[in-house]
Design a protein around this motif. Structure first.
Motif, PDB file in Angstrom:
ATOM      1  N   LYS A 338     -12.820 -46.633  70.594  1.00  0.00           N
ATOM      2  CA  LYS A 338     -12.668 -45.481  71.491  1.00  0.00           C
ATOM      3  C   LYS A 338     -11.687 -44.443  70.949  1.00  0.00           C
ATOM      4  O   LYS A 338     -11.495 -43.394  71.560  1.00  0.00           O
ATOM      5  N   LEU A 339     -11.037 -44.751  69.840  1.00  0.00           N
ATOM      6  CA  LEU A 339     -10.038 -43.824  69.317  1.00  0.00           C
ATOM      7  C   LEU A 339     -10.705 -42.667  68.571  1.00  0.00           C
ATOM      8  O   LEU A 339     -11.766 -42.827  67.970  1.00  0.00           O
ATOM      9  N   ILE A 340     -10.053 -41.521  68.636  1.00  0.00           N
ATOM     10  CA  ILE A 340     -10.576 -40.333  67.963  1.00  0.00           C
ATOM     11  C   ILE A 340      -9.712 -40.083  66.732  1.00  0.00           C
ATOM     12  O   ILE A 340      -8.488 -40.182  66.803  1.00  0.00           O
ATOM     13  N   TYR A 341     -10.357 -39.758  65.626  1.00  0.00           N
ATOM     14  CA  TYR A 341      -9.575 -39.295  64.474  1.00  0.00           C
ATOM     15  C   TYR A 341     -10.342 -38.205  63.751  1.00  0.00           C
ATOM     16  O   TYR A 341     -11.372 -38.441  63.146  1.00  0.00           O
ATOM     17  N   ASN A 342      -9.848 -37.001  63.833  1.00  0.00           N
ATOM     18  CA  ASN A 342     -10.399 -35.872  63.089  1.00  0.00           C
ATOM     19  C   ASN A 342      -9.260 -35.232  62.317  1.00  0.00           C
ATOM     20  O   ASN A 342      -8.230 -34.922  62.894  1.00  0.00           O
ATOM     21  N   ASP A 343      -9.464 -35.033  61.046  1.00  0.00           N
ATOM     22  CA  ASP A 343      -8.442 -34.345  60.253  1.00  0.00           C
ATOM     23  C   ASP A 343      -8.762 -32.854  60.286  1.00  0.00           C
ATOM     24  O   ASP A 343      -9.688 -32.393  59.634  1.00  0.00           O
ATOM     25  N   TYR A 344      -8.003 -32.116  61.086  1.00  0.00           N
ATOM     26  CA  TYR A 344      -8.256 -30.675  61.218  1.00  0.00           C
ATOM     27  C   TYR A 344      -7.549 -29.865  60.148  1.00  0.00           C
ATOM     28  O   TYR A 344      -7.716 -28.662  60.070  1.00  0.00           O
ATOM     29  N   ARG A 345      -6.728 -30.523  59.348  1.00  0.00           N
ATOM     30  CA  ARG A 345      -6.000 -29.784  58.313  1.00  0.00           C
ATOM     31  C   ARG A 345      -6.913 -29.492  57.132  1.00  0.00           C
ATOM     32  O   ARG A 345      -7.783 -30.289  56.777  1.00  0.00           O
ATOM     33  N   LEU A 346      -6.677 -28.343  56.522  1.00  0.00           N
ATOM     34  CA  LEU A 346      -7.457 -27.972  55.346  1.00  0.00           C
ATOM     35  C   LEU A 346      -6.694 -28.433  54.112  1.00  0.00           C
ATOM     36  O   LEU A 346      -5.513 -28.146  53.973  1.00  0.00           O
ATOM     37  N   ARG A 347      -7.399 -29.140  53.241  1.00  0.00           N
ATOM     38  CA  ARG A 347      -6.755 -29.628  52.026  1.00  0.00           C
ATOM     39  C   ARG A 347      -7.801 -29.767  50.927  1.00  0.00           C
ATOM     40  O   ARG A 347      -8.989 -29.566  51.177  1.00  0.00           O
ATOM     41  N   ASP A 348      -7.358 -30.094  49.752  1.00  0.00           N
ATOM     42  CA  ASP A 348      -8.226 -30.257  48.582  1.00  0.00           C
ATOM     43  C   ASP A 348      -9.137 -29.039  48.398  1.00  0.00           C
ATOM     44  O   ASP A 348      -8.665 -27.961  48.183  1.00  0.00           O
ATOM     45  N   LYS A 349     -10.441 -29.260  48.603  1.00  0.00           N
ATOM     46  CA  LYS A 349     -11.380 -28.169  48.270  1.00  0.00           C
ATOM     47  C   LYS A 349     -11.771 -27.355  49.500  1.00  0.00           C
ATOM     48  O   LYS A 349     -12.670 -26.518  49.427  1.00  0.00           O
TER      49      LYS A 349
END
Lengths: 544, 283
Positions: A338-349
């Motif tokens: 049920k946990l949410i994980y979205n990486d909203y940070r912009l990195r790499d390409k």
């Protein structure tokens, strides 16, 4: 207690074959290891209650059927050869009273004393057995307390602070900075104990000013960061909170309340920082406040806090208190799916091909792209505590100021409101259809740690009364009543009572400010103690 | 090698003749000569005339709150130690409002560089005494003159065993640039206090006042003698020494944290599957 050794300390445990969610006033078995425990708690003993004590070590005998004299220290010296093992004898004796074989206790002791070696484990186990046997032999009336051994086993046991820490860990928190402050320190302790295994940096700051600024520095540099404190420490964090908002740096902040003003009652509980947290920080900016009612809610809401903090680049609070923080609950389990994980940070390409990156770009949603400095090629990430332009540079002009306020605050607010879930309804009529024709005659409303006691009181009174509760854990921005019209339930209830662990009814004020709804009745407790089920029932009856 | 032009920023809003211009120019030159690109630098600053500097050049920038740049910079360095982290502060900012952070950042010893523009006066708030103002300094709010003993930042830093302690002067930009390069390349926390005239509010410690007093520490000066270095920091008045007072290679904060030895924290990917087993601990 803020006394580290000595003084009066106690712990209450409730055991039941159905789910229990609150502390009780009445005690069935009082295990008194000193005289003061008897003097202080004798009055809370239930009708058929029992005081388990050791007349020899307390140097005092008590007459009366409620007293069970067990030579705890003598047994400890015989079976363990050490006075300190009196605790183990007492635990064994309690198992004797309850008629529960102390095999699980044995396992726990083996774990707890693993580092101390076989000898110590054996002696403690002998003490447990001797205490158990003594009571089984000498206490005939103990049959009244006998518990049936539960069919189900393997519950999890967790307190509120651990649940917040666990929620942070499972949400990818990589940096936690704080200054030790009761009752929030448990979060730091938990994360520090996982630091090496999971790659988390936990930094003990020199003060709360540094703590919040560190969390912002780490977050700006691209990792999920959090800080935690109690009211007094949070007072110091106010300018940092405002900085988080101005620079739109994601931040999760746990405020574990204790009674104020000033140092107040450091090891007690209260819900008196709600309006403080709501209004903290200079200037106008969006924020989210979660007030979990149980460790389970604390776990999932901490996860949601990280999600929203990063998605909207706003500060998100977990508003807890000492009672929630330190109380251990048993559960079947938490569901990591049920946990949410979205990486909203912009990195790499992520910024490849982008000609010009501006940290505070104006967008339709008000949310600007959040790049990680040094991890996005040659793009520069610039932010400022001064009002700034899209690039992040200082400005003074009115036009940009207005656009930034709209972007940072006015555009995000309605989006945040839509993310908030309505209150939990429990009681008469099923929760799926709470707005049905039959409405509660008594409706309890509250937020945060009063969840358990309100629920239990609903259960206690539901035989004779049409009673229900509304528990708010996602309290700011207050959710739209569109999906679930909690406002209609409040308005149409016979008697709507706001239950709060503070003196002035802060949640009632928040609700009135946001919705116009005014409670006619409030029950407030502000002696630094949590509500107990019996006391709350008494107070409700007084209002009827 | 990066060009000086690549570091061109916004137009400064400082008073004409302000010592800040030389400091800005020296910093840009120092970075160019060290072959550091703007995207490899994080400039953290607080509030004050000095703290506007990051806007007037190029680099990642966190221009935060008055006195609070050091905790921001320390944590940013911990999150991504590949970045060159440079803190730009002023005497009021760093020695007054943020004094506690200075003490504890020196103790922690992150590999960051602190440049303090020290003009012995408050510029942004228009002329009040600063922590480094001489005793007796008169201002609108010090009618009896500044009553406090001035803070000696270099002596303070050496007492805390700071690994790099130096003083420069904005009126000697070439030497200042060299000191900046030494501070940036030093492994550990470095403090470079930079004397600078405030042309508007400080009528005592003028450019001429500094020029007549400042001299460079002699070449045979021993950088590693902490006690002698402390003694030299007490030299102030007719003659004011400039240069590196003390150097000491201590392990940096980042070097002491085992989990970031292989990879900076920011590059360590999160996987929920890796942490899931933690749920079992509570059973």
């Amino acid at each position: 207690m803020s006394r580290v050794r000595g003084g009066h300390n106690y712990y209450q445990v409730r055991i039941s074959d159905r789910k229990v969610t609150a502390s009780r006033e009445k005690v069935d078995v009082l295990v008194a290891l000193d005289l003061e425990s008897i003097e202080r708690h004798r009055a809370s003993l239930g009708e058929k209650g029992l005081v388990l004590y050791d007349s020899e070590s307390l140097k005092k005998s008590f007459e009366g059927p409620e007293f069970l004299d067990v030579p705890l220290t003598k047994i400890a010296l015989e079976s363990g050869k050490q006075r300190v093992m009196t605790n183990s004898v007492a635990l064994g004796a309690v198992h004797g009273v309850l008629g529960v074989e102390p095999d699980t206790l044995g396992e726990i002791l083996k774990e707890a004393f693993a580092k101390k070696g076989e000898g110590i484990i054996e002696k403690n186990l002998a003490c447990v057995r001797a205490g158990y046997d003594y009571v089984r032999e000498h206490c005939k009336r103990c049959e009244a307390f006998e518990l049936s051994v539960p069919g189900e086993k393997g519950f999890m046991l967790i307190n509120g602070l651990q649940a917040i820490g666990l929620g942070a860990l499972l949400s990818g928190c990589k940096f936690y900075s704080a200054y030790p402050m009761t009752p929030s320190t448990g979060i730091m302790n938990f994360l520090a104990s996982k630091a090496e295994q999971y790659g988390i940096i936990v930094e003990q700051a020199e003060d709360e000013l540094a703590a919040i600024n560190m969390a912002l520095g780490a977050s700006f540099a691209g990792v999920r960061a959090m800080t935690g404190t109690s009211g007094g420490g949070f007072a110091l964090m106010n300018e940092g909170l405002s900085l988080a908002a101005m620079t739109e740096t994601p931040l999760v902040l746990a405020e574990v309340q204790r009674p104020g003003p000033a140092t107040g009652l450091p090891t007690r509980t209260e819900q008196a920082d709600l309006l403080f947290v709501l209004h903290a920080g200079h200037g106008e900016f969006p924020r989210v406040i979660y007030a979990p009612g149980t460790p389970k809610q604390a776990f999932y809401l901490t996860n949601k806090a990280f999600e929203l903090a990063e998605k909207y680049q706003v500060p998100v609070f977990i508003l807890a208190d000492q009672y929630l923080g330190d109380t251990q609950w048993t559960y079947g389990g938490f569901d990591p799916e049920k946990l949410i994980y979205n990486d909203y940070r912009l990195r790499d390409k992520d910024l490849e091909g982008v000609l010009e990156y501006k940290r505070h770009t104006f967008t339709g949603s008000g949310i600007s792209p959040l790049a990680v400095p040094g991890e996005c090629g040659r793009h520069l990430v610039v932010t400022d505590s001064d009002e700034h332009d899209e690039e992040g540079h200082i400005i003074e002009d009115a036009e940009t100021r207005v656009l930034m306020m709209q972007k940072r605050l006015l555009k995000k607010l309605p989006l945040l409101r839509r993310e908030m879930e309505g209150p939990l309804y429990y009681g008469i009529r099923c929760s799926e259809n709470p707005g049905g024709s039959e409405l509660p005659e008594i409706l309890l409303a509250g937020f945060g740690s009063t969840y358990g006691v309100m629920k239990e009181v609903v259960d206690m009174l539901s035989k004779d009364r049409k009673i229900a509760m509304l528990h708010f854990s996602e309290i700011y921005p207050l959710p739209e009543p569109e999906g679930f019209d909690f406002l209609a339930i409040l308005k149409n209830a016979g008697l709507a009572i706001c239950v709060e662990n503070n003196a002035t009814g802060q949640f009632a004020k928040l609700l009135r400010a946001e919705t116009g709804f005014e409670f006619t009745c409030q029950i407030n407790r502000y002696d630094g103690r949590p509500f107990t089920a019996e006391k709350l029932v008494e107070e409700i009856h007084a209002l009827l | 090698m990066p060009s000086f032009e690549i570091y061109e920023g916004q137009e400064p809003a400082w008073c004409p003749g302000c010592g800040n211009f030389q400091i800005l120019s020296s910093l840009k030159k120092a970075l160019v000569e060290l072959e550091i690109e703007p995207w490899e630098v994080l400039l953290a600053s607080g509030i004050g005339q000095s703290s506007k500097l990051p806007h007037y050049m190029k680099g990642h920038t966190f221009n935060g709150l008055h006195g609070r740049a050091l905790p921001v910079a320390t944590a940013a360095k911990l999150a991504n130690h590949k970045l060159h982290v440079i803190v730009i502060a002023g005497d009021g900012d760093c020695y007054g409002e943020g004094g506690n952070h200075l003490i504890h950042t020196i103790r922690r010893n992150p590999n960051i560089t602190l440049l303090v523009h020290n003009n012995q006066i408050y510029g942004l708030t228009k002329g009040q005494a600063s922590p480094t103002s001489a005793q007796g300094t008169h201002s609108k709010v010090q009618p009896f003159g500044n009553l406090s003993e001035p803070l000696n930042p270099l002596a303070l830093a050496i007492s805390l065993n700071c690994g790099f302690v130096a003083r420069g002067f904005s009126g000697d930009p070439e030497f200042l640039k060299e000191l900046m390069k030494a501070a940036i390349t030093h492994k550990g926390f470095s403090l470079l206090d930079i004397l600078q005239p405030c042309v508007t509010f400080n009528k005592v410690n003028t450019f001429g006042w500094y020029r007549d007093r400042v001299y460079r520490l002699e070449e045979e000066y021993n950088l590693n003698d902490r006690v002698k270095a402390f003694a030299r920091t007490l030299e102030w008045g007719e003659k004011i020494p400039n240069g590196i007072f003390f150097k000491n290679r201590r392990k940096t904060l980042e070097e002491l944290i085992p989990i970031i030895q292989e990879k900076p924290l920011v590059r360590q990917e999160f996987s929920i599957n890796k942490v899931k087993p933690e749920l079992k601990v509570f059973y």
